[in-house]
Design an enzyme around this catalytic site. Structure first.
Site, PDB file in Angstrom:
ATOM      1  N   LYS A 110      25.800  55.369 102.561  1.00  0.00           N
ATOM      2  CA  LYS A 110      25.693  53.936 102.281  1.00  0.00           C
ATOM      3  C   LYS A 110      25.017  53.661 100.937  1.00  0.00           C
ATOM      4  CE  LYS A 110      26.237  52.222 106.916  1.00  0.00           C
ATOM      5  NZ  LYS A 110      26.337  53.486 107.700  1.00  0.00           N
TER       6      LYS A 110
HETATM    7  C1  LIG Z   1      27.446  53.816 108.473  1.00  0.00           C
HETATM    8  C2  LIG Z   1      27.676  55.253 108.790  1.00  0.00           C
HETATM    9  C3  LIG Z   1      28.924  55.725 109.269  1.00  0.00           C
HETATM   10  C4  LIG Z   1      30.080  54.789 109.555  1.00  0.00           C
HETATM   11  O1  LIG Z   1      30.667  54.289 108.377  1.00  0.00           O
HETATM   12  P1  LIG Z   1      31.645  53.024 108.408  1.00  0.00           P
HETATM   13  O2  LIG Z   1      31.898  52.675 106.988  1.00  0.00           O
HETATM   14  O3  LIG Z   1      30.895  51.950 109.143  1.00  0.00           O
HETATM   15  O4  LIG Z   1      32.881  53.436 109.131  1.00  0.00           O
HETATM   16  C5  LIG Z   1      29.085  57.089 109.478  1.00  0.00           C
HETATM   17  N1  LIG Z   1      28.067  57.957 109.250  1.00  0.00           N
HETATM   18  C6  LIG Z   1      26.855  57.545 108.801  1.00  0.00           C
HETATM   19  C7  LIG Z   1      25.793  58.550 108.605  1.00  0.00           C
HETATM   20  C8  LIG Z   1      26.618  56.183 108.550  1.00  0.00           C
HETATM   21  O5  LIG Z   1      25.405  55.792 108.103  1.00  0.00           O
END
Ligand SMILES: *Cc1c(COP(=O)(O)O)cnc(C)c1O
Length: 453
Positions: A110
Site C-alpha cells: 500500500k
Molecule cells: C491491502 C492488502 C491486500 C489486498 O489488496 P487489494 O488491493 O485490497 O486487493 C493484500 N495483501 C496485503 C498485505 C494488503 O495490505
C-alpha cells in the site's frame, strides 16, 4: 486525459480534479475515458529506474500537471524505500518469480500508492490554498500506510480510528510511534465496525465534512490505482523478453485494487498472459470467477486480515469494462446487488482473469513449503498466491507484505522468527494515541480541537 464515472453522471474531470474528488459525485468510481497505448513506448522503457518509469507512465494519465512537478512528486514518493530497485523481481525457480512490494516505509504494497497520494494531496492543497483533515478507520495495513504517506505534510492532519486491543501491537506502533504532530491515532473501545460506523457518520454530516474539509483514504481513489499499475510494467520489463507475453501475475486480493491495476496496465498494452485473483477463505471473488455469480458472504477473520472483505470496493471498475462501458447497466448491477446481496452475470467473460482460494488451514503449511522449496520467507497474504502454480507459462507472484509484520504465525510455521530493523526500531519508541469510547460525538469534538483549519 479525462476521466468518467462508472455510473455515467460524474462529469468529465482531468486527473487532479478526479483525485481531489475521490468518489465521483454520482457515487461511482472514476476511470480513464480511454486507455493510452503504451506498447509503442515499451522499447524506450527497458532500462528506466523505478521513479523514471513511474514518471513516464503517470504523465500519460496526469497530463494536467506540469511535468517538472510530477517528476518531483514521484521522486519524493519512492525515496523512503529500503531497496534500490524499489520493487525488486526475485527469481524463485525456472519461470517462477516473486515481485517484492514490501520495501516501503510500512512494509506493505500500500506504500506504493499512499506515499504518492500523500505528496499529491499536499501538492493539490498548496495550489488551492486549502487544508484537509483526513479521517479513516483501519483494521491494520491501510491506516499505517496512509499515516506514513501524510507524515509531516503541510496542510494535512490525519485521524485514524482503530479498535483498541484488536490490531497487532506492531501495527499499532506503526501508527502511534511516528512522532509527527499532524498524526492522530484514535483507539476506539469497540470493534472495527464501530470505528467504521463513526467515520461513516461524520462523513454523512455534510456541514461538518465541509467545515473541516474531511478527506478519505480508501482504496477507490484513482491516483492509488494508477500508481499501482507501475510496478506491473516494471516487473514485465525485468522478465526475459520471451516470457513477457505469456506471464501470469498472481495477486493476493481483497478490495480488488491491486489486481485491477495490473489488468488496466494490460488493457493499456502491457504484455501479459493473465491475472490470477488469489483470495483467502473470504472468497466472493473466487466464486464470481468460477461461476459468474457475485454473491455476498459472511466475513470470517483469517490469517491474512487485509484480504478479509465482503464486497470488493474496486470491483465496480471491472464491471464497467465488463459491461462495455455502459453506465446504465453498471448502476443497475450495483443497485440490485445492494438490495439483494447478489448478481448473476449472463455470459460472464472472465477477460483474462482466473482465480484461486486458500483457507487458513493451508496458509501456514504453504509458508513452510515455500521456505523449503525456494528458501524465501513469505507473509500470510503472499502465501495465498501460491495456491495453484499449475500450467507452464511464467508466473509472477506479488508479495504484498513483509513477513516480519506477522512474526508469530511465521515462527510457528517455519521455526524462524522474521525480523525487520524498521519494525524493531519502533519497539523502543513512545506510543502516542488517544483512547475513546465508540461514540461519534467524542470523535467529532476531538477533530474540532485538533483539526487543521
Ligand atoms: C491491502 C492488502 C491486500 C489486498 O489488496 P487489494 O488491493 O485490497 O486487493 C493484500 N495483501 C496485503 C498485505 C494488503 O495490505
Amino acid at each position: 486525459m479525462r476521466y468518467v464515472s462508472t455510473r455515467g453522471k460524474g462529469g468529465n474531470p482531468r486527473f487532479l480534479e478526479a483525485v481531489s474528488e475521490g468518489l465521483a459525485p454520482d457515487g461511482g468510481l472514476f476511470v480513464p475515458e480511454s486507455m493510452p497505448d503504451i506498447s509503442k513506448l515499451y522499447p524506450t522503457w527497458e532500462n528506466l529506474s523505478y521513479p523514471e518509469l513511474c514518471f513516464e507512465f503517470l504523465r500519460l494519465f496526469a497530463d494536467d500537471m506540469p511535468e517538472a512537478d510530477l517528476k518531483k512528486l514521484v521522486a519524493a514518493s519512492y525515496k523512503n524505500f529500503d531497496d534500490a530497485q524499489i520493487a525488486p523481481l526475485r527469481k524463485l525457480s525456472d519461470k517462477l518469480y516473486m515481485l517484492e512490494l514490501f520495501h516501503g516505509p510500512t512494509l506493505a504494497f500500500k506504500d506504493f500508492a499512499l506515499q504518492f497520494l500523500g505528496n499529491l494531496n499536499e501538492y493539490i492543497l498548496s495550489k488551492t490554498s486549502r487544508v484537509m483533515n483526513v479521517l479513516g478507520a483501519t483494521s491494520g495495513d491501510t491506516g499505517s500506510a496512509a499515516i506514513n504517506g501524510m507524515l509531516g505534510k503541510r496542510g494535512v492532519n490525519i485521524f485514524i480510528l482503530y479498535p483498541e486491543g484488536r490490531i497487532s501491537p506492531l501495527q499499532e506502533r506503526q501508527m502511534a510511534c511516528t512522532g509527527a504532530d499532524n498524526v492522530f491515532p484514535i483507539a476506539i473501545r469497540g470493534t472495527f465496525d464501530d470505528a467504521q460506523a463513526i467515520v461513516k457518520e461524520l462523513f454523512g454530516d455534510l456541514e461538518f465534512k465541509a467545515k473541516w474539509n474531511l478527506g478519505a483514504v480508501n482504496s477507490i481513489n484513482l491516483a492509488r490505482i494508477l500508481a499501482q499499475c507501475v510496478y506491473y510494467v516494471y516487473a514485465s520489463l525485468r522478465l526475459p523478453k520471451s516470457e513477457r507475453e505469456n506471464a501470469t501475475y498472481i495477486v493476493p486480493t481483497g478490495n480488488f485494487g491491486n489486481v485491477l491495476a495490473g489488468w488496466l496496465a494490460w488493457k493499456s498494452g502491457m504484455p501479459a498472459g493473465g491475472f490470477k485473483v488469489a483470495t483467502n477463505q473470504n472468497d466472493i471473488l473466487f466464486r464470481l470467477f468460477s461461476t459468474g455469480v457475485y454473491k455476498i458472504g459472511k466475513v470470517e477473520p483469517s490469517y491474512a486480515p487485509s484480504m478479509d472483505i465482503q464486497v470488493a470496493s474496486n470491483f465496480e471498475r471491472f464491471i464497467y469494462f465488463l459491461l462495455d462501458r455502459n453506465s446504465d447497466s453498471v448502476r443497475n448491477v450495483m443497485e440490485t446487488f445492494k438490495k439483494t446481496g447478489s448478481w448473476k452475470f449472463e455470459n460472464f467473460k472472465a477477460e483474462n482473469f482466473t482465480s484461486s482460494r486458500m483457507d487458513d488451514a493451508r496458509i501456514a503449511d504453504t509458508i513452510a513449503k515455500v521456505r523449503r522449496d525456494y528458501g524465501v520467507t513469505i507473509d500470510p497474504h503472499t502465501a495465498c498466491a501460491f495456491a495453484d502454480l499449475s500450467g507452464d507459462s511464467s508466473k509472477v507472484v506479488l508479495a504484498t507484505a513483509h513477513p516480519a509484520k506477522f512474526p508469530e504465525l511465521i515462527e510457528k510455521a517455519t521455526g524462524v522468527k522474521p525480523v525487520s530493523p524498521a519494525l524493531e526500531a519502533l519497539l523502543s519508541r513512545k506510543i502516542e494515541k488517544t483512547v475513546m469510547d465508540a461514540d461519534a460525538q467524542s470523535v467529532r469534538s476531538f477533530i474540532e480541537s485538533r483539526g487543521i483549519k
